[in-house]
Design a protein around this motif. Structure first.
Motif: not given
Length: 893
Positions: A625-630, A643-648, A682-685, A704-713
């Motif tokens: 998930v990119v972005g830490t707004g609400p 049950g999905i592992k999430v990296i913000i 301090n991590s920019k996509l 590099q971060l392995k993922c199968d879902l990318l959410i842009l917020a």
């Protein structure tokens, strides 16, 4: 992450979870080793000695003194959570009949296990090992199939009834660390509120479930006596005698329990406490020597026989204190009920309400007239809680009267509910002129009422009617076109119709759905009801109020000179006044390859539906998930709950930089990490990697971060293109004056689109959009009013994280009151200027939210209570200032 930031986290001792995980690993390893010993011919006796003379004799002491420690390190609990940890759980909801039967099933297994020891279980290592393996498998399967811990720990575990019994008044309580995050999987969960949960279930739980608990508690002293006084081993000659012991003693114990309850009138909480103590004393009278013998055999040291009395001495020493605590807890509970002081004790779930359903006088009925449906609830409870539990299609969001999502109309019995508070009135005024309208989250019900969901389409003769002011000068023939069907556009339409019966209104929405509530849109990803309960107005309302509504329709141009809007369908509308309310869209990084499957943003219902479908079709396991707004944090929480592992990812070194001060941001970060949400600062996509589906993302530091879902917020961008093409003045948004007029006085802009002149400020908040919609309608129809920006209200809706931010963070010449609770990761701050609260941050204090909001909305002078606020006595301090109907909360010190 900066050095100072890391130092602050270290200071708050964030790594406790690692210690608990290590203890769980040790516990599972111990269980596996013990089973292995029992299966080994050479070491079978060592395994049996550990089971029968160490583990079993010591567990009741642990349950009595520190039950929450056991619940954090129990190997079966850890095994039960493994499927959830690795995203393998099906998350099925346990059927009610199984949940209610669970205490009976678990208790029966425990009693059967005790009886089986007389049939040779004590001496058979293989049988003990097989039982251990079967129990591990049952816990694992329960975790695979059912949501949270509802498949084992909270229901069928044979030891659960003992833990429940001794959880009434533990010597110490430790926060839950094995449910990350809480999924509200079982009612009356002992991990949420320990002793209060126990007494609450006794008085408010399912009758069958309560009866099963009482049956177990009442017979258990007799079961223990039968075990120790009956024959040691079953033979053909004494089998009947053993069964007599296991019938007579439990029945006698049951009779004593009933007599003490019904004749001596000892309260249930106190009675269960006394029987629990009796079980412990009987158990250790006979078992103290077994513990000593086991320790002697393991250590090869002969300890004094007097030590065998140590358990009973310790229990006896503490028992008076324990019983006093049990008595006081039940007394306070019943006192709260008698005074109708209802206080929710579980934050996000609202599962526990301090009220006793002792008689029919305590129960009231809520009838939804058009559905011919009746919901029963405890007198004095919040209406929204009862409607949600009754599955009537209402979904609360902010729960403090700020969003208007749970609007209802009181058809009959309006005097049987609590008065309208100031905060509720402010929200209602922007929604409807109907005086019988209420917000369900603000209404306490004290007697039977009849309601309709939303604003009633038609009211009976004895109900109050709309107070519509006739503005004939502005009504005749006026055509008002509203572009955008979000809350801003809908608020404008409703206010226009409330003020005028005769103006012509056209509402054009780009989405194919009726206006819906976006405040909790993440529920469309995780929930089961789809858009049911999200609609803000029914189709019948638009028909009845003669609103010409066009859904799934795009406007391609505006001609201010001709006063016309043109649709992509080719149709044109002329207007007298035009309201722009198209809102905003997600502003993704320009380099993102949107052609890859698995890249999403979340703004509309279709976005949420697409995310949910993608997760199911591709069985997604890891999300970035990119972005830490609400919105970004709420999406991350929703995915984590599935049950999905999430990296913000956060570009800076601080969460929600525009909303929180540094300390609050750190406390929030600790809360997120406590719930196993991974934060990278301090991590920019920089790049998305994959061929057809996204496989990984690359950061600017090369990682590099392995993922199968990318959410842009990554923030929102106002949809200003139509306004720009019409030569209206724009900047970040469409520039408006204090009356919300654009550079063309016949065109208004509201909501996410509007930028107040000379402010460079676009307020993308629900409450602002509602207010601006109503105000634009007033100005169009001649009730001239200037817009005054209100205090911003931001709330974070996440599992077990309660955040409220109001107003300004820093005020020139103001003062701050800051209180930090390191242990529980709680934070509260007030910004005070000229005696008024102009800003506030609350993390982990849901009970304070309505009080702070009321004080801000009423512009109260808090100078007289500053001393109390600085000492942390906020409830008592605010209660001394606020009117009696404004969110009074029982003061508990």
């Amino acid at each position: 992450m900066s050095h100072n930031y890391f130092k602050f986290i270290t200071k708050l001792n964030v790594s406790k979870l690692l210690a608990w995980d290590l203890l769980k690993t040790v516990a599972i390893s111990t269980l596996v080793i013990t089973i292995t010993l029992c299966l080994s011919n050479q070491h079978e006796q060592v395994g049996l000695l550990l089971v029968w003379k160490i583990y079993i004799p010591l567990l009741p002491l642990v349950f009595f003194f520190i039950p929450s420690v056991w619940r954090n390190i129990c190997p079966l609990a850890a095994i039960n959570q493994i499927p959830r940890l690795f995203g393998l759980s099906k998350h099925y909801q346990l059927p009610n009949f199984l949940f209610n039967s669970a205490p009976f099933i678990g208790g029966s297994i425990l009693v059967t296990g005790i009886l089986s020891r007389k049939y040779g279980l004590d001496s058979s290592g293989v049988t003990v090992a097989l039982l251990g393996l079967f129990t591990m498998l049952a816990a694992l399967v329960g975790g695979l199939l059912f949501k949270g811990k509802s498949g084992w720990c909270g229901t069928f575990c044979p030891l659960a009834s003992l833990q429940w019994l001794y959880g009434q008044s533990p010597l110490t309580s430790i926060n839950n660390h094995h449910c990350k995050p809480c999924l509200s999987c079982v009612q009356h969960c002992i991990d949420n509120d320990k002793g209060l949960t126990v007494v609450n279930e006794l008085y408010q739980g399912s009758q069958f479930r309560v009866n099963a608990r009482l049956l177990f508690i009442s017979i258990f002293p007799g079961v223990i006596l039968a075990f120790f006084l009956g024959p040691e081993q079953v033979t053909t000659s004494n089998q009947t005698l053993l069964l007599v012991y296991f019938i007579v003693f439990p029945v006698f114990s049951l009779i004593v329990f009933v007599l003490l309850w019904k004749i001596a009138l000892i309260r249930l909480g106190m009675l269960t406490g006394l029987f629990g103590l009796a079980v412990l004393m009987i158990f250790y009278i006979f078992n103290g020597s077994h513990i000593l013998d086991g320790v002697n055999q393991l250590t090869k040291i002969e300890l004094p026989h007097a030590l065998s009395y140590a358990p009973n001495f310790i229990i006896g020493f503490y028992s008076i204190t324990w019983i006093k605590k049990v008595y006081k807890q039940e007394k306070d509970y019943l006192s709260a009920r008698n005074k109708v002081n209802i206080k929710n004790r579980i934050s996000k779930n609202n599962l526990i309400n301090v009220v006793e359903l002792g008689s029919n006088d305590d129960i009231v009925k809520v009838t939804i007239v058009s559905r011919k449906q009746t919901v029963t609830m405890a007198k004095g409870r919040i209406l929204l809680d009862a409607l949600e539990e009754g599955n009537v299609g209402v979904q609360g969001n902010c729960r403090v009267g700020g969003c208007g999502a749970d609007l209802v109309t009181i058809i009959a019995g309006k005097d049987n509910v609590s008065p309208v508070s100031t905060t509720e009135q402010i929200t209602l005024s922007s929604l409807t002129k109907l005086s019988t309208a209420r917000l369900a989250c603000c209404v306490k019900v004290f007697d039977d009422i009849s309601i309709e969901l939303g604003v009633a389409e038609s009211l009976p003769k004895n109900a109050e009617s709309l107070d519509c002011k006739q503005l004939s000068k502005y009504q005749q023939g006026m055509h008002i076109v509203v572009i955008g069907s979000g809350i801003a556009g809908l608020s404008a339409v409703k206010s226009l119709r409330d003020l005028s019966d005769n103006c012509n209104i056209t509402l054009i929405g780009g989405e194919p759905y009726l206006p819906y509530n976006r405040m909790n849109i993440t529920q469309l990803i995780t929930g089961k009801m789809g858009l049911i309960g999200f609609q803000l107005q029914s189709e019948q309302w638009f028909l009845k109020n003669k609103v010409d509504m066009w859904l799934n329709t795009q406007v391609i141009s505006i001609s201010p000179e001709k006063k016309q809007v043109t649709l992509a369908l080719g149709k044109q509308f002329s207007y007298d006044k035009l309201i722009l309310a198209q809102g905003s869209r997600v502003n993704p990084p320009t380099f993102i390859n949107n052609q890859l499957q698995g890249i999403h943003s979340l703004r509309t219902a279709d976005d949420a539906i697409a995310i949910r479908s993608d997760i199911q079709q591709r069985n997604c396991k890891v999300a970035v998930v990119v972005g830490t707004g609400p919105l970004g944090l709420e999406i991350a929480d929703s995915l984590h709950s599935m049950g999905i592992k999430v990296i913000i990812l956060e570009r800076s070194n601080q969460l929600m930089k525009h909303h929180l001060d540094k300390t609050a941001a750190i406390v929030l970060a600790l809360q997120l990490r406590k719930r196993r949400l991974n934060l990278l600062f301090n991590s920019k996509l920089e790049e998305c990697i994959g061929k057809d589906n996204i496989k990984a993302v690359k950061l600017d530091n090369g990682r590099q971060l392995k993922c199968d879902l990318l959410i842009l917020a990554t923030g929102n961008q106002p949809n200003i293109e139509l306004a720009e093409a019409a030569n209206l003045k724009t900047s970040k948004g469409v520039v408006v004056n204090r009356q919300l007029q654009t550079s063309n006085p016949d065109i208004y802009a509201i909501g996410d689109l509007a930028e107040l002149e000379n402010s460079s400020r676009v307020d993308g908040l629900w409450s602002v959009a509602e207010k601006q919609g109503s105000l634009a309608a007033n100005n169009i129809l001649g009730k001239i009013e200037n817009y005054q920006p209100a205090e911003k209200i931001l709330q974070l809706k996440m599992t077990e994280i309660d955040l409220l931010v109001v107003g300004e963070r820093i005020k020139e010449g103001g003062q701050s009151i800051v209180l930090l609770n390191n242990k529980n990761y709680q934070y509260r701050k007030l910004i005070i200027s000229e005696g008024r609260i102009v800003g506030a941050i609350l993390i982990g204090y849901p009970e304070l939210k309505p009080l702070v909001l009321a004080a801000i909305n009423q512009k109260l002078n808090v100078s007289p209570i500053l001393a109390g606020l600085r000492k942390g006595h906020w409830i008592a301090s605010f209660d001394s200032l606020l009117p009696s109907n404004d969110f009074k909360i029982p003061y508990t010190g």
